[in-house]
Write a protein that holds these residues in place. Sequence first.
Motif, mmCIF file in Angstrom:
data_model
loop_
_atom_site.group_PDB
_atom_site.id
_atom_site.type_symbol
_atom_site.label_atom_id
_atom_site.label_comp_id
_atom_site.label_asym_id
_atom_site.label_seq_id
_atom_site.Cartn_x
_atom_site.Cartn_y
_atom_site.Cartn_z
ATOM 1 N N GLU A 87 0.842 -1.086 0.090
ATOM 2 C CA GLU A 87 0.016 0.175 -0.070
ATOM 3 C C GLU A 87 0.986 1.144 0.049
ATOM 4 O O GLU A 87 1.813 1.508 0.895
ATOM 5 N N ASN A 88 0.590 2.281 -0.895
ATOM 6 C CA ASN A 88 1.507 3.397 -1.012
ATOM 7 C C ASN A 88 0.310 4.531 -1.419
ATOM 8 O O ASN A 88 0.031 4.706 -2.529
ATOM 9 N N GLY A 89 -0.046 5.069 -0.233
ATOM 10 C CA GLY A 89 -1.216 6.105 -0.664
ATOM 11 C C GLY A 89 -2.299 5.301 -0.961
ATOM 12 O O GLY A 89 -2.981 4.333 -0.431
ATOM 13 N N SER A 90 -2.977 5.823 -2.257
ATOM 14 C CA SER A 90 -4.202 5.420 -2.748
ATOM 15 C C SER A 90 -3.890 4.039 -3.491
ATOM 16 O O SER A 90 -4.650 3.427 -4.011
ATOM 17 N N ASP A 91 -2.649 3.791 -4.046
ATOM 18 C CA ASP A 91 -2.346 2.594 -4.719
ATOM 19 C C ASP A 91 -2.134 1.339 -3.737
ATOM 20 O O ASP A 91 -1.557 1.477 -2.747
ATOM 21 N N LYS A 92 -2.996 0.537 -4.152
ATOM 22 C CA LYS A 92 -3.415 -0.746 -3.259
ATOM 23 C C LYS A 92 -2.893 -1.781 -4.261
ATOM 24 O O LYS A 92 -3.518 -2.456 -5.317
ATOM 25 N N GLU A 93 -1.941 -2.950 -4.072
ATOM 26 C CA GLU A 93 -1.612 -3.887 -4.954
ATOM 27 C C GLU A 93 -1.154 -5.289 -3.941
ATOM 28 O O GLU A 93 -0.935 -5.052 -2.835
ATOM 29 N N LEU A 94 -1.485 -6.518 -4.890
ATOM 30 C CA LEU A 94 -0.934 -7.702 -4.128
ATOM 31 C C LEU A 94 -0.384 -8.151 -5.165
ATOM 32 O O LEU A 94 -0.564 -8.366 -6.316
ATOM 33 N N HIS A 95 0.941 -8.793 -4.903
ATOM 34 C CA HIS A 95 2.196 -9.195 -5.754
ATOM 35 C C HIS A 95 2.109 -10.680 -5.359
ATOM 36 O O HIS A 95 2.558 -10.944 -4.106
ATOM 37 N N GLN A 96 2.019 -11.600 -6.318
ATOM 38 C CA GLN A 96 2.420 -12.948 -5.930
ATOM 39 C C GLN A 96 3.961 -13.326 -5.307
ATOM 40 O O GLN A 96 4.761 -12.846 -6.107
#
Length: 228
Positions: A87-96
């Motif tokens: 999570e970086n501010g509004s950026d939300k990611e899932l990395h396998q």
Amino acid sequence: VYLDNGDNSVSFNISGNTMTQVLDGYEGAYSVFDENDDFIGFYDLTGYGTGDFENLSSEHTALTYTANNGKIAININGASKGYEIVENGSDKELHQLVDYTVTNTASSASYVWTYDADTTTWTSGNKGQNNSNCSITISANKDMTVVVTYWASSENAEKWDYFSISKNGTKLYNAGGSMTAAQAVTQTITLKAGDVLVLKYEKDSSTHTGEDQAYITQLLIDGVQYVG
């Protein structure tokens, strides 16, 4: 690859399994990336607060979660794979995550396990060193099995100087004492995403008996012999 279904949802495929994500409340959706860091779709964690993954449905099995960088296991058709939450501010990611990681550590750098390709054997490196240990640690990021064949010649099979296999901090098996190569034992251990398996030879403060070493003659991780 993901498909816009035209009904406020998208479908995406992970390892041959298709998942559909409704985009209502899209502010909670995470962009999902595979092990090659290619975008494969979205996943919605809306409603699950920081650290509050105990009540997820059977399709979502949590590992750990923190507000910034954590991990979650997503279970699809009975098989879990681990993802790092970024999570970086509004950026939300899932990395396998990679399927598993292996570390070879010891109480002193020179005591680590060594591998002999000719005999396909791992040998503990802390022979004759009081108050020492060496460990091979396997951290699973998906459901998998580990097959270990081992034996140890040491002071005792359960204490002082001995070999052990532990899963998530609980000892499963010990070996040592007057054991010989002919008495090697094979164990098949099932791991789920998030499990940690430790293979350790440890020594106390005195006395060296027998060969004072542990030997792993087979270490199959997810079906592949581990050679370091």
